[in-house]
Design an enzyme around this catalytic site. Structure first.
Site, PDB file in Angstrom:
ATOM      1  N   LYS A  22      24.575  47.454  29.657  1.00 48.13           N
ATOM      2  CA  LYS A  22      25.965  47.921  29.542  1.00 48.13           C
ATOM      3  C   LYS A  22      26.832  46.844  28.894  1.00 48.13           C
ATOM      4  O   LYS A  22      27.599  47.117  27.966  1.00 48.13           O
ATOM      5  CB  LYS A  22      26.506  48.245  30.941  1.00 48.13           C
ATOM      6  CG  LYS A  22      28.023  48.428  30.981  1.00 48.13           C
ATOM      7  CD  LYS A  22      28.517  48.797  32.361  1.00 48.13           C
ATOM      8  CE  LYS A  22      28.838  47.638  33.257  1.00 48.13           C
ATOM      9  NZ  LYS A  22      30.096  46.940  32.941  1.00 48.13           N
ATOM     10  N   ASN A  23      26.704  45.617  29.385  1.00 48.83           N
ATOM     11  CA  ASN A  23      27.608  44.555  28.929  1.00 48.83           C
ATOM     12  C   ASN A  23      27.280  44.036  27.528  1.00 48.83           C
ATOM     13  O   ASN A  23      28.040  43.244  26.970  1.00 48.83           O
ATOM     14  CB  ASN A  23      27.622  43.388  29.931  1.00 48.83           C
ATOM     15  CG  ASN A  23      28.379  43.754  31.194  1.00 48.83           C
ATOM     16  OD1 ASN A  23      29.000  44.808  31.269  1.00 48.83           O
ATOM     17  ND2 ASN A  23      28.318  42.882  32.190  1.00 48.83           N
ATOM     18  N   CYS A 121      42.639  44.443  38.883  1.00 47.35           N
ATOM     19  CA  CYS A 121      41.221  44.769  38.891  1.00 47.35           C
ATOM     20  C   CYS A 121      40.702  44.471  40.279  1.00 47.35           C
ATOM     21  O   CYS A 121      41.198  43.559  40.940  1.00 47.35           O
ATOM     22  CB  CYS A 121      40.523  43.902  37.851  1.00 47.35           C
ATOM     23  SG  CYS A 121      38.782  43.742  38.108  1.00 47.35           S
ATOM     24  N   ARG A 126      41.818  38.335  36.949  1.00 49.79           N
ATOM     25  CA  ARG A 126      41.167  38.445  35.635  1.00 49.79           C
ATOM     26  C   ARG A 126      42.153  38.477  34.466  1.00 49.79           C
ATOM     27  O   ARG A 126      42.346  39.506  33.827  1.00 49.79           O
ATOM     28  CB  ARG A 126      40.254  39.671  35.604  1.00 49.79           C
ATOM     29  CG  ARG A 126      39.143  39.568  36.599  1.00 49.79           C
ATOM     30  CD  ARG A 126      38.231  40.749  36.564  1.00 49.79           C
ATOM     31  NE  ARG A 126      37.164  40.627  35.570  1.00 49.79           N
ATOM     32  CZ  ARG A 126      36.201  41.525  35.427  1.00 49.79           C
ATOM     33  NH1 ARG A 126      36.166  42.583  36.167  1.00 49.79           N
ATOM     34  NH2 ARG A 126      35.259  41.349  34.533  1.00 49.79           N
ATOM     35  N   LEU A 130      42.870  33.541  27.628  1.00 52.85           N
ATOM     36  CA  LEU A 130      41.962  32.847  26.700  1.00 52.85           C
ATOM     37  C   LEU A 130      41.779  33.643  25.412  1.00 52.85           C
ATOM     38  O   LEU A 130      41.681  33.072  24.323  1.00 52.85           O
ATOM     39  CB  LEU A 130      40.596  32.609  27.358  1.00 52.85           C
ATOM     40  CG  LEU A 130      40.623  31.833  28.678  1.00 52.85           C
ATOM     41  CD1 LEU A 130      39.216  31.694  29.245  1.00 52.85           C
ATOM     42  CD2 LEU A 130      41.237  30.456  28.470  1.00 52.85           C
ATOM     43  N   ASP A 311      27.361  38.997  38.705  1.00 50.44           N
ATOM     44  CA  ASP A 311      27.099  40.435  38.807  1.00 50.44           C
ATOM     45  C   ASP A 311      25.884  40.754  39.682  1.00 50.44           C
ATOM     46  O   ASP A 311      25.568  41.930  39.881  1.00 50.44           O
ATOM     47  CB  ASP A 311      26.904  41.041  37.407  1.00 50.44           C
ATOM     48  CG  ASP A 311      28.229  41.163  36.650  1.00 50.44           C
ATOM     49  OD1 ASP A 311      29.288  40.944  37.264  1.00 50.44           O
ATOM     50  OD2 ASP A 311      28.191  41.475  35.442  1.00 50.44           O
ATOM     51  N   ILE A 333      32.974  32.423  40.067  1.00 51.70           N
ATOM     52  CA  ILE A 333      33.536  33.044  38.851  1.00 51.70           C
ATOM     53  C   ILE A 333      34.799  33.854  39.173  1.00 51.70           C
ATOM     54  O   ILE A 333      35.804  33.739  38.475  1.00 51.70           O
ATOM     55  CB  ILE A 333      32.499  33.954  38.151  1.00 51.70           C
ATOM     56  CG1 ILE A 333      31.160  33.238  37.970  1.00 51.70           C
ATOM     57  CG2 ILE A 333      33.052  34.487  36.816  1.00 51.70           C
ATOM     58  CD1 ILE A 333      31.116  32.162  36.917  1.00 51.70           C
ATOM     59  N   ARG A 403      29.203  53.981  36.609  1.00 53.98           N
ATOM     60  CA  ARG A 403      29.735  53.124  35.549  1.00 53.98           C
ATOM     61  C   ARG A 403      28.645  52.229  34.975  1.00 53.98           C
ATOM     62  O   ARG A 403      28.709  51.845  33.813  1.00 53.98           O
ATOM     63  CB  ARG A 403      30.851  52.213  36.092  1.00 53.98           C
ATOM     64  CG  ARG A 403      32.127  52.931  36.395  1.00 53.98           C
ATOM     65  CD  ARG A 403      33.199  51.932  36.737  1.00 53.98           C
ATOM     66  NE  ARG A 403      33.398  51.005  35.618  1.00 53.98           N
ATOM     67  CZ  ARG A 403      34.213  49.971  35.637  1.00 53.98           C
ATOM     68  NH1 ARG A 403      34.930  49.712  36.727  1.00 53.98           N
ATOM     69  NH2 ARG A 403      34.345  49.196  34.592  1.00 53.98           N
TER      70      ARG A 403
HETATM   71  C1  UD1 Z   1      32.086  39.834  31.809  1.00 55.68           C
HETATM   72  C2  UD1 Z   1      31.252  40.984  32.306  1.00 55.68           C
HETATM   73  C3  UD1 Z   1      31.297  41.057  33.815  1.00 55.68           C
HETATM   74  C4  UD1 Z   1      30.874  39.722  34.411  1.00 55.68           C
HETATM   75  C5  UD1 Z   1      31.680  38.572  33.816  1.00 55.68           C
HETATM   76  C6  UD1 Z   1      31.201  37.200  34.255  1.00 55.68           C
HETATM   77  C7  UD1 Z   1      31.392  42.578  30.499  1.00 55.68           C
HETATM   78  C8  UD1 Z   1      31.902  43.893  30.008  1.00 55.68           C
HETATM   79  N1  UD1 Z   1      31.760  42.208  31.729  1.00 55.68           N
HETATM   80  O1  UD1 Z   1      33.427  40.086  32.217  1.00 55.68           O
HETATM   81  O2  UD1 Z   1      30.413  42.098  34.245  1.00 55.68           O
HETATM   82  O3  UD1 Z   1      31.101  39.756  35.808  1.00 55.68           O
HETATM   83  O4  UD1 Z   1      31.612  38.611  32.379  1.00 55.68           O
HETATM   84  O5  UD1 Z   1      29.853  37.039  33.954  1.00 55.68           O
HETATM   85  O6  UD1 Z   1      30.634  41.904  29.826  1.00 55.68           O
HETATM   86  N2  UD1 Z   1      39.289  34.267  32.593  1.00 55.68           N
HETATM   87  C9  UD1 Z   1      40.531  33.708  32.400  1.00 55.68           C
HETATM   88  N3  UD1 Z   1      41.223  34.017  31.267  1.00 55.68           N
HETATM   89  C10 UD1 Z   1      40.728  34.862  30.317  1.00 55.68           C
HETATM   90  C11 UD1 Z   1      39.438  35.416  30.496  1.00 55.68           C
HETATM   91  C12 UD1 Z   1      38.739  35.097  31.653  1.00 55.68           C
HETATM   92  O7  UD1 Z   1      41.008  32.953  33.236  1.00 55.68           O
HETATM   93  O8  UD1 Z   1      41.398  35.105  29.312  1.00 55.68           O
HETATM   94  C13 UD1 Z   1      38.524  33.939  33.821  1.00 55.68           C
HETATM   95  C14 UD1 Z   1      38.271  35.173  34.677  1.00 55.68           C
HETATM   96  O9  UD1 Z   1      39.345  35.473  35.516  1.00 55.68           O
HETATM   97  C15 UD1 Z   1      37.041  34.739  35.446  1.00 55.68           C
HETATM   98  C16 UD1 Z   1      36.278  33.880  34.431  1.00 55.68           C
HETATM   99  O10 UD1 Z   1      37.228  33.509  33.445  1.00 55.68           O
HETATM  100  O11 UD1 Z   1      37.397  33.947  36.535  1.00 55.68           O
HETATM  101  C17 UD1 Z   1      35.121  34.573  33.751  1.00 55.68           C
HETATM  102  O12 UD1 Z   1      35.552  35.813  33.244  1.00 55.68           O
HETATM  103  P1  UD1 Z   1      34.905  36.451  31.927  1.00 55.68           P
HETATM  104  O13 UD1 Z   1      33.637  35.745  31.605  1.00 55.68           O
HETATM  105  O14 UD1 Z   1      35.938  36.549  30.881  1.00 55.68           O
HETATM  106  O15 UD1 Z   1      34.558  37.920  32.418  1.00 55.68           O
HETATM  107  P2  UD1 Z   1      34.633  39.244  31.579  1.00 55.68           P
HETATM  108  O16 UD1 Z   1      34.318  38.998  30.157  1.00 55.68           O
HETATM  109  O17 UD1 Z   1      35.863  39.993  31.925  1.00 55.68           O
END
Ligand code: UD1
Length: 425
Positions: A22-23, A121, A126, A130, A311, A333, A403
């Site tokens: 999925k991801n 969420c 989240r 970044l 996950d 995370i 999902r």
């Molecule tokens: C993706 C995965 C999700 C998985 C996660 C971590 C998909 C569709 N989803 O989510 O299933 O649980 O990676 O492996 O691929 N963060 C910030 N600022 C940002 C972006 C992220 O602070 O702009 C923080 C988040 O709050 C979190 C950490 O960075 O604490 C990691 O998040 P991130 O790797 O971005 O997760 P997703 O890409 O949303």
């Protein structure tokens, strides 16, 4: 609403075919926005999240065709020739955060985009800072207007050196796609290294992008003025594989995970073998077995890849709930990813949460109960607990499972689980 009903304590035996991730499929579908030519994706899983993203891309103007019915592999063709709408509306982005990934490709190819902020969420705040900061460094002018991110780059994006303060899968993907159409070289430093990032990068290279460093923490992208179409197979889902590995382990069974890549599960295999579960490669995938002996408690900390995935944290906790001894599970995370804990405790688990850690003291048996969860991985951890529990477990809010898990009850039932979906209204 549908429910899943499980009568537990039956060991799983057999083979489960792991589908496309999925991801990985979600960002790959978004990558179609980078070219007017067709992007053909093989092994796209049949999941609610894929349907949500298809709806979003269709309303931007992407033409989407799907071939392959039944349980076999599914081929999706996405053509973003006539993109008419640069707005990703709140109703669709709020349903699924990955929708935010359209921001980078839209602004890189068309010079503007208006994408809703994802909002709250179930597993934490989240943020998307970044993604926004990186695009700003690449020359986009960004403002927030009525809950939307409005990005403009009338003369296109340019390359930049972006240093991520934390590792983010989504931000790495968004910026890697944007950089593929930017002017000059972009360096993504402290980038995510997940197999899904490598899969996206491999597809972008096949579309004509020049990228190196995939799978390392520094990715270099030389932008191109246009990209072309390609055909690409989605990498198998390591989270689905890890989930069924834990299903085999919690029931004391033996299951072959067909198509699973052991090299994507190194940290998981290490933890499982510490818990007394054997994990070994086969010609077709990975064999997981706990034929002899009890489960032992082992400590686990979630980390970006190649560490143990967040996950799989909820599923691991269900497993540890039935182990001999204690396990300390630490989530690094997401700040609020323990919603499964009260429900596991209603099934007899002994868990104490202290800040970001959960101390799980194994109990001799779990007992079935009606339960529900508020996110995908939390829900599936209750399915695992139900497979091991005595008596009847009924899992509500099955749409969370839909999902991310294709034909979950069929795959488990084929290995001997007593599990059924009960249709609701
Ligand atoms: C993706 C995965 C999700 C998985 C996660 C971590 C998909 C569709 N989803 O989510 O299933 O649980 O990676 O492996 O691929 N963060 C910030 N600022 C940002 C972006 C992220 O602070 O702009 C923080 C988040 O709050 C979190 C950490 O960075 O604490 C990691 O998040 P991130 O790797 O971005 O997760 P997703 O890409 O949303």
């Amino acid at each position: 609403m549908d429910k899943i009903r499980i009568r537990g304590t039956r060991p799983l035996h057999g083979a489960i075919t792991i589908g496309g991730a999925k991801n990985a499929a979600l960002p790959l579908m978004v990558a179609s926005l980078l070219t007017e030519k067709a992007l053909i994706l093989d092994d796209v899983p049949r999941l609610a999240d894929i349907a949500t993203l298809s709806n979003l891309l269709a309303q931007h103007g992407v033409e989407i065709g799907v071939e392959g019915k039944g349980s076999g592999s599914r081929v999706m063709t996405l053509t973003a020739r006539d993109i008419t709408n640069m707005v990703a509306p709140y109703d669709l982005v709020r349903k699924m955060r990955a929708s935010f990934l359209v921001l980078g490709p839209l602004v890189a190819r068309f010079g503007h985009a208006r994408v809703s902020l994802p909002g709250g969420c179930a597993i934490g705040t989240r943020p998307v800072d970044l993604h926004i900061n990186g695009l700003t460094e690449m020359g986009a002018e960004i403002e927030i207007d009525s809950g939307y991110v409005v990005a403009r780059a009338p003369n296109g994006l340019h390359g930049a050196s972006v240093v991520f303060p934390t590792v983010s899968v989504g931000a790495t993907e968004n910026l890697m796609m944007a950089a593929a159409l930017a002017d000059g070289e972009t360096r993504l430093i402290n980038a995510a290294r997940e197999p899904e990032i490598v899969d996206l990068g491999t597809c972008l290279i096949a579309m004509g992008a020049e990228i190196d460093g995939l799978g390392s923490d520094t990715i270099r992208v030389q932008g191109r003025s246009t990209l072309h179409g390609t055909r690409h197979s989605v990498v198998p889902d390591r989270i689905e594989a890890g989930t069924y590995a834990m299903a085999a382990a919690i029931t004391g069974g033996t299951v072959e995970l067909v198509n699973a890549h052991l090299e994507h599960l190194t940290a998981v295999a290490k933890v499982l073998s510490g818990a007394g579960v054997s994990v070994s490669p086969t010609e077709r995938g990975v064999l997981v077995s706990r034929a002899n002996g009890a489960l032992r408690g082992v400590d686990v900390m979630t980390e970006p890849f190649p560490g143990f995935p967040t996950d799989l944290q909820a599923q691991m906790m269900a497993l540890m709930a039935t182990a001999t001894g204690a396990a300390m599970i630490t989530e690094t995370i997401f700040e609020n990813r323990y919603m499964h804990v009260p429900e596991l405790m209603r099934m007899g688990a002994n868990i104490t949460i202290h800040r970001s850690s959960a101390l799980v003291r194994g109990v001799p048996k779990l007992t079935g109960a009606p339960v529900m969860a508020t996110d995908l991985r939390a829900s599936v951890s209750l399915v695992l607990a139900g497979l091991a529990a005595e008596g009847l477990t009924e899992i509500n809010r099955v749409y969370h499972l839909d999902r991310g898990y294709e034909r979950l009850e069929e795959k488990l039932a084929a290995c001997g689980a007593d599990i059924e979906r009960v249709k609701g209204d």
